[in-house]
Design a protein around this motif. Structure first.
Motif, mmCIF file in Angstrom:
data_model
loop_
_atom_site.group_PDB
_atom_site.id
_atom_site.type_symbol
_atom_site.label_atom_id
_atom_site.label_comp_id
_atom_site.label_asym_id
_atom_site.label_seq_id
_atom_site.Cartn_x
_atom_site.Cartn_y
_atom_site.Cartn_z
ATOM 1 N N PHE A 1 0.846 -1.194 0.000
ATOM 2 C CA PHE A 1 0.000 0.000 0.000
ATOM 3 C C PHE A 1 0.876 1.237 0.000
ATOM 4 C CE2 PHE A 1 0.925 -0.419 4.490
ATOM 5 C CZ PHE A 1 1.070 0.889 4.908
ATOM 6 N N THR A 2 0.273 2.352 -0.380
ATOM 7 C CA THR A 2 0.867 3.672 -0.201
ATOM 8 C C THR A 2 -0.226 4.596 0.321
ATOM 9 O OG1 THR A 2 0.402 4.318 -2.488
ATOM 10 C CG2 THR A 2 2.602 3.436 -2.034
ATOM 11 N N TYR A 3 0.174 5.601 1.064
ATOM 12 C CA TYR A 3 -0.777 6.632 1.458
ATOM 13 C C TYR A 3 -0.092 7.986 1.390
ATOM 14 C CZ TYR A 3 1.180 6.778 6.255
ATOM 15 O OH TYR A 3 1.998 6.916 7.345
ATOM 16 N N TYR A 4 -0.910 8.996 1.132
ATOM 17 C CA TYR A 4 -0.442 10.366 1.009
ATOM 18 C C TYR A 4 -1.433 11.236 1.759
ATOM 19 C CZ TYR A 4 1.166 14.652 -1.315
ATOM 20 O OH TYR A 4 1.651 15.901 -1.594
ATOM 21 N N GLU A 5 -0.947 11.905 2.805
ATOM 22 C CA GLU A 5 -1.843 12.654 3.674
ATOM 23 C C GLU A 5 -2.264 13.999 3.110
ATOM 24 O OE1 GLU A 5 -1.069 12.180 8.036
ATOM 25 O OE2 GLU A 5 0.770 11.241 7.258
ATOM 26 N N GLY A 6 -1.586 14.488 2.088
ATOM 27 C CA GLY A 6 -1.984 15.735 1.449
ATOM 28 C C GLY A 6 -0.809 16.556 0.971
ATOM 29 N N ALA A 7 -1.129 17.662 0.290
ATOM 30 C CA ALA A 7 -0.139 18.502 -0.386
ATOM 31 C C ALA A 7 0.851 19.180 0.559
ATOM 32 C CB ALA A 7 -0.856 19.559 -1.221
ATOM 33 N N PHE A 8 0.501 19.348 1.835
ATOM 34 C CA PHE A 8 1.420 19.985 2.778
ATOM 35 C C PHE A 8 2.469 19.006 3.303
ATOM 36 C CE2 PHE A 8 -2.100 23.179 4.114
ATOM 37 C CZ PHE A 8 -1.889 23.911 2.964
ATOM 38 N N SER A 9 2.401 17.762 2.879
ATOM 39 C CA SER A 9 3.333 16.727 3.326
ATOM 40 C C SER A 9 4.181 16.249 2.156
ATOM 41 C CB SER A 9 2.562 15.537 3.901
ATOM 42 O OG SER A 9 3.430 14.442 4.104
ATOM 43 N N SER A 10 5.457 16.053 2.410
ATOM 44 C CA SER A 10 6.326 15.444 1.399
ATOM 45 C C SER A 10 6.467 13.942 1.656
ATOM 46 C CB SER A 10 7.708 16.104 1.420
ATOM 47 O OG SER A 10 8.313 15.923 2.689
ATOM 48 N N TYR A 11 5.821 13.459 2.714
ATOM 49 C CA TYR A 11 5.931 12.049 3.103
ATOM 50 C C TYR A 11 4.881 11.200 2.392
ATOM 51 C CZ TYR A 11 6.166 7.895 6.043
ATOM 52 O OH TYR A 11 6.309 6.612 6.492
ATOM 53 N N VAL A 12 5.339 10.099 1.803
ATOM 54 C CA VAL A 12 4.442 9.091 1.230
ATOM 55 C C VAL A 12 4.662 7.815 2.032
ATOM 56 C CG1 VAL A 12 3.834 7.737 -0.800
ATOM 57 C CG2 VAL A 12 4.527 10.128 -1.066
ATOM 58 N N GLY A 13 3.642 7.414 2.792
ATOM 59 C CA GLY A 13 3.734 6.200 3.590
ATOM 60 C C GLY A 13 3.579 4.976 2.712
ATOM 61 N N SER A 14 4.210 3.885 3.125
ATOM 62 C CA SER A 14 4.100 2.646 2.361
ATOM 63 C C SER A 14 4.394 1.460 3.258
ATOM 64 C CB SER A 14 5.056 2.652 1.167
ATOM 65 O OG SER A 14 6.399 2.690 1.621
ATOM 66 N N GLY A 15 3.959 0.300 2.793
ATOM 67 C CA GLY A 15 4.194 -0.929 3.535
ATOM 68 C C GLY A 15 3.356 -2.046 2.959
ATOM 69 N N GLU A 16 2.982 -2.982 3.822
ATOM 70 C CA GLU A 16 2.183 -4.139 3.415
ATOM 71 C C GLU A 16 0.839 -4.107 4.129
ATOM 72 O OE1 GLU A 16 4.588 -7.582 4.211
ATOM 73 O OE2 GLU A 16 5.923 -7.147 2.538
ATOM 74 N N TRP A 17 -0.189 -4.596 3.438
ATOM 75 C CA TRP A 17 -1.512 -4.694 4.031
ATOM 76 C C TRP A 17 -1.936 -6.159 4.094
ATOM 77 C CZ3 TRP A 17 -5.568 -6.877 1.384
ATOM 78 C CH2 TRP A 17 -5.489 -6.935 -0.001
ATOM 79 N N SER A 18 -2.814 -6.439 5.058
ATOM 80 C CA SER A 18 -3.412 -7.772 5.179
ATOM 81 C C SER A 18 -4.855 -7.591 5.627
ATOM 82 C CB SER A 18 -2.638 -8.634 6.182
ATOM 83 O OG SER A 18 -2.665 -8.041 7.470
ATOM 84 N N SER A 19 -5.659 -8.610 5.352
ATOM 85 C CA SER A 19 -7.073 -8.563 5.715
ATOM 86 C C SER A 19 -7.465 -9.893 6.329
ATOM 87 C CB SER A 19 -7.913 -8.284 4.466
ATOM 88 O OG SER A 19 -9.280 -8.296 4.794
ATOM 89 N N GLU A 20 -8.076 -9.812 7.505
ATOM 90 C CA GLU A 20 -8.517 -11.031 8.187
ATOM 91 C C GLU A 20 -9.760 -10.723 9.009
ATOM 92 O OE1 GLU A 20 -6.813 -14.125 11.521
ATOM 93 O OE2 GLU A 20 -5.398 -13.204 10.146
ATOM 94 N N ASN A 21 -10.797 -11.534 8.826
ATOM 95 C CA ASN A 21 -12.044 -11.401 9.588
ATOM 96 C C ASN A 21 -12.626 -9.988 9.541
ATOM 97 O OD1 ASN A 21 -11.872 -14.126 10.393
ATOM 98 N ND2 ASN A 21 -10.550 -13.572 12.103
#
Length: 128
Positions: free
Chosen positions: A57-77
């Protein structure tokens, strides 16, 4: 009853109701390749989470941030977990899946860097 308990109960109830209706819940097979946008204000623009088909996954909190979060996702129940290594620390954000949206579960979750999601806040699926 505290607001936190009310929000958790509402999120759980919503997820259970949606699971009871065919095609209503965001089943794991519906998640890969989807983008979700925060229903509240992002950090200068839309806050988006993109779930890729390869379990990343990636996430971007908005234009005032230069940080793009990333990692792995999982789904259970019916619970989606985003796992991210942030500044050499494992952070996990949990969401209840339901009704084409993700509901943030504050209990047991870390929060994001700039946008502080509250328990029960929704991230709505958008068309890519």
């Amino acid at each position: 009853m505290t607001d936190r308990i009310k929000h958790a109960a509402l999120a759980a109830f919503t997820a259970l109701i949606c699971i009871g209706f065919a095609g209503c819940s965001a089943a794991p097979s519906d998640i890969p390749g989807r983008t979700f946008v925060y229903e509240k204000d992002g950090f200068g623009s839309d806050f988006t989470i993109k779930l890729n088909g390869d379990g990343t996954f990636t996430y971007y909190e908005g234009a005032f941030s230069s940080y793009v979060g990333s990692g792995e996702w999982s789904s259970e129940n019916g619970v989606l977990t985003l796992s991210e290594n942030r500044q050499d620390r494992l952070c996990e954000m949990r969401f209840a899946e339901g009704g084409g949206s993700l509901l943030f579960c504050a209990d047991g979750s870390d929060n994001f860097m700039y946008v502080k999601a509250e328990d029960g806040d929704r991230f709505l699926a958008i068309k890519d």
